[in-house]
Design an enzyme around this catalytic site. Sequence first.
Site, PDB file in Angstrom:
ATOM      1  N   CYS A 208       0.828  -1.208   0.000  1.00  0.00           N
ATOM      2  CA  CYS A 208       0.000   0.000   0.000  1.00  0.00           C
ATOM      3  C   CYS A 208       0.867   1.264   0.000  1.00  0.00           C
ATOM      4  O   CYS A 208       0.478   2.287  -0.564  1.00  0.00           O
ATOM      5  CB  CYS A 208      -0.950   0.001   1.193  1.00  0.00           C
ATOM      6  N   HIS A 455      -0.726   1.277   7.433  1.00  0.00           N
ATOM      7  CA  HIS A 455      -1.363   1.309   6.120  1.00  0.00           C
ATOM      8  C   HIS A 455      -1.160   2.692   5.515  1.00  0.00           C
ATOM      9  O   HIS A 455      -1.239   3.702   6.221  1.00  0.00           O
ATOM     10  CB  HIS A 455      -2.851   0.999   6.309  1.00  0.00           C
TER      11      HIS A 455
END
Length: 1117
Positions: A208, A455
């Site tokens: 990510c 993330h």
Amino acid sequence: MTLMTPSPLDQQEDDEMLVPHSDFPAVEGPQPMEVAPSETANTVDAPSVDDTPSARFTWTIENFTRLNTKKLYSEVFYVGGYKWRVLIFPKGNNVEHLSMYLDVADSATLPYGWCRYAQFSLSVINQVQTKYTVRKDTQHQFNARESDWGFTSFMPLLELYDPSRGYLVNDTVLIEADVAVRKVVDYWSHDSKKETGYVGLKNQGATCYMNSLLQTLYHIPYFRKAVYHMPTTENDMPSGSIPLALQSLFYKLQHSDTSVATKELTKSFGWDTYDSFMQHDVQELNRVLCEKLEDKMKGTVVEGTIQQLFEGHHMNYIECINVDYKSTRKESFYDLQLDVKGCRDVYASFDKYVEVERLEGDNKYQAEQHGLQDARKGVLFIDFPPVLQLQLKRFEYDFMRDTMVKINDRYEFPLQLDLDRENRKYLSPEADRSVRNLYTLHSVLVHSGGVHGGHYYAYIRPTLSDQWFKFDDERVTKEDLKRALEEQYGGEEELPQTNPGFNNSPFKFTKYSNAYMLVYIRESDKEKVICNVDEKDIAEHLRIRLKKEQEEKEQKRKEKAEAHLYTIIKVARDEDLVQQIGRDIYFDLVDHDKARTFRIQKQTSFSLFKEEVAKEFGIPVQFQRFWLWAKRQNHTYRPNRPLTTQEETQSVGQLREVSNKTNNAELKLFLEVEFGQDLQPIPPPVKSKEEILLFLKCYDPLKEELRYVGRLFVKANGKPVEVLTKLNELAGFSPDEEIELFEEIKFEPTVMCEHIDKKHTFRGSQLEDGDIICFQKSTQVESSEQCRYPDVPSFLEYVHNRQVVRFRCLDKPKEDEFRLELSKQHNYDDVVERVASHLGLDDPSKIRLTSHNCYSQQPKPQPIKYRGVDHLSDMLIHYNQTTDVMYYEVLDIPLPELQGLKTLKVAFHHATKEEVVIHTIRLPKQSTVGDVINDLKTKVELSHPNAELRLLEVFYHKIYKIFPLNEKIENINDQYWTLRAEEIPEEEKNLGPHDRLIHIYHFTKDTAQNQVVQNFGEPFFLVIREGETLAEVKVRIQKKLQVLDEEFSKWKFAFLSLGRPEYLQDSDIISSRFQRRDVYGAWEQYLGLEHSDNTPKRSYAANQNRHTYEKPVRIYN
């Protein structure tokens, strides 16, 4: 995708470690749910059952130190209409910290696909001073796979179990959980292209961080156009060319309707799958990628694009105050690192960046021809780039805690950034005044999580309009300005209190999601940077290649959508068996995936399908006979019977239903074709019930070769002796060659291949349609000493069990060193003997093996014990996965002998020399501490021959224990504690009746943690005489530590009890503070030396000003 990566177990954790507890199995394999009852009390500051979105739960755990269980659950409490509970590991989840998680209490009974999202904090209450309460916040989407979430390293056990710290009072611990339930968004039903006009990027596991950067770069059109114009050819492969892989990725982002994969690009980086599961740093990737592209652009039409877009320059200067002298150095940058800590916004960070430092006093500047001078030192910018990339320093090294931490402080950034503000104070006098440095925010890269994982996603406005978009891996959504800006500032969020009557204190959560990188575009360059990128910018070969890829992808999608209308028919022929047996396969007859596949509409008649086969293979319809395959009970797959005339009148869909009702997609057939003398096809013979179709394989032991030689119809009541001539003909042997016959019966889980009596009937030998006969020359069986595998059964056993193992040296766990072909049935001794033989080692018992972890792609933490596994197959299995990797190491003594020994690492502190030497001591497990000391005496240099040694346990810079000489070493743990050996000073041997032996520790105060005392350096003992003052003791301490007067004058001295310092005056009588003589274990009372810790944390390089409170280390073993 949110991935929280566990750090090594021996690493001191920081506050941000968030993992599901199952990521740390206590042993390999599933953990037993050991839930023990405890004497606990629970309260919830909210009604017991309702849909309250937030509440506080308090858990009182009594008799805490007497808990004798690995894990402990609280009672169930309700928040948001859901059942929750707190899970703790009182002795740590395989770490020296309390482990604590929030758990979905009823996860086992919830329906398939459930999920719920919560923000929560967990706290261990300090019952003496609440300001020292340890509290940690996080957020998580709970589901069946991750039904608990929290902190494996919540707080050190040393602090929790220390009664002086205030967390354990009357053997009771108080735990609080603040939980706020949030609405769960349906992630998968969202069509990004339809909703936003943009598509996302697929996550490969932990990519990510890369996806957010790639989306940012893609949405800088000038950059995208330059990438398209990089020269590539139609012969290039994307997986081997970064330019082509990036061109392909950008084209798909521009034209695809669904999210795009990044595997080609990561392969072009040279990454393997493991790299894709390792979370890297956005800033690092940005720099490496830009450097690579800059290099690839050299000598092309787009050379210099990276510099034109991202390169700025600043000037480092030192200017003397009292003489006319100035030194300057110009440097370029692609991005700027801005401080977050101590800065309220971007402007404050720029102010700090150009802050002037005065060089004066001891820090004067050595100016050429002018000697030491007072001076000003600083940085000013010469020019800024059109695209300004600002890296926010959210991650910093905390020297006090010796670890990386994430800075979650509130930090603001404007929509428009004016770097000409306050009379261009950031710019040097040489800067071009005609350029207006007014910037507009283009993208905000966000990091959510902690220092060990999290993330990444990005907020971007591609055309600089008012509409923002969130690019979160596969998902793209429209967002407003507030979400992109204010909500990414960080800091704390206060949740509205829904039950003020139950709990008056508000819920505050640290916002772990905050901006990490900002991209600004200069207003005057906006038209150039946000330019049009159309089809003509893409090379023709690339357009053709990518359009073809898109068409193939669309065709596959269409086929998948229409799969229910079609039947897949796989047709195997003799040609497939000839080609595959002895090469791709050895058992059974064919790999159907490599046979010819037909995709036929279900309503098509079988007769029409036969015409299709006739066109494909050139076999007229009247010469075709099809057999159905059947899976037998022994898991073999063989032709079972020919299709009947009636079955051939049906549609292919109906026939598929008849053949195998478990899978309606595929129909597998064997095409039997007979040939005449002229090798032309002829009609198949009528098959009676008395005839059996057998398949034939021939084995050559000398060549170790198995091949398919054909098939044969035989009479069930006939005997093998009647067809020997035909078998010899098929094999190319002389007609009267003596041959032996075997039936290949099965191969899973073990091989079964039995000898066939040539004088028995085929029916008597229980042979039927589809069975396999393997045969070989009889003479080869008799001369078995010439062959490794003299007969068919031994060869098939070898093939079934052979395993090529890639061996790696344990010190180089990513590099294959050599390969050995072994058997899965090899026992432990067989394997180590083969490895030792390959390495030229005479003694195989000195080889130690370690198995491979398929998930981490690393060696397992524990090596294989001597004869600890039965077979090679056991060494290569990890849970339900099999690997072909094994690690080895060569020991200096045999492994059985090593396993009978206890190995301890002992740090020896020399009495007079300023060094520490670490010795590895190996002794039988029943040995005592006295034996360790005697062994050590033979290895170390003593100050005098009669010197006595002692062994200490040192932890967190405190002495916890002096080991008795008779203590057994088997249970001594040197993994977390330091074992220190030292000479016993003469003054300690002759203590007077009023003398005191006290602990002396170095300490400093952590300003960031409410002045908490932090110990460092080497602790030691000192004898205190009756009536001795601090002034007298200081003289002895300075002499012992050899500290210079100038530095020693800055030190403070304090009596510390239960972690609280009481500062002393020179006239204070030290002995009156320490009332007990036996203080070997009284580490909570000590004389503290307060001074700054200037020693490097990880380096033990020689330093002439170093003191003996932190000695250099050498390792001999």
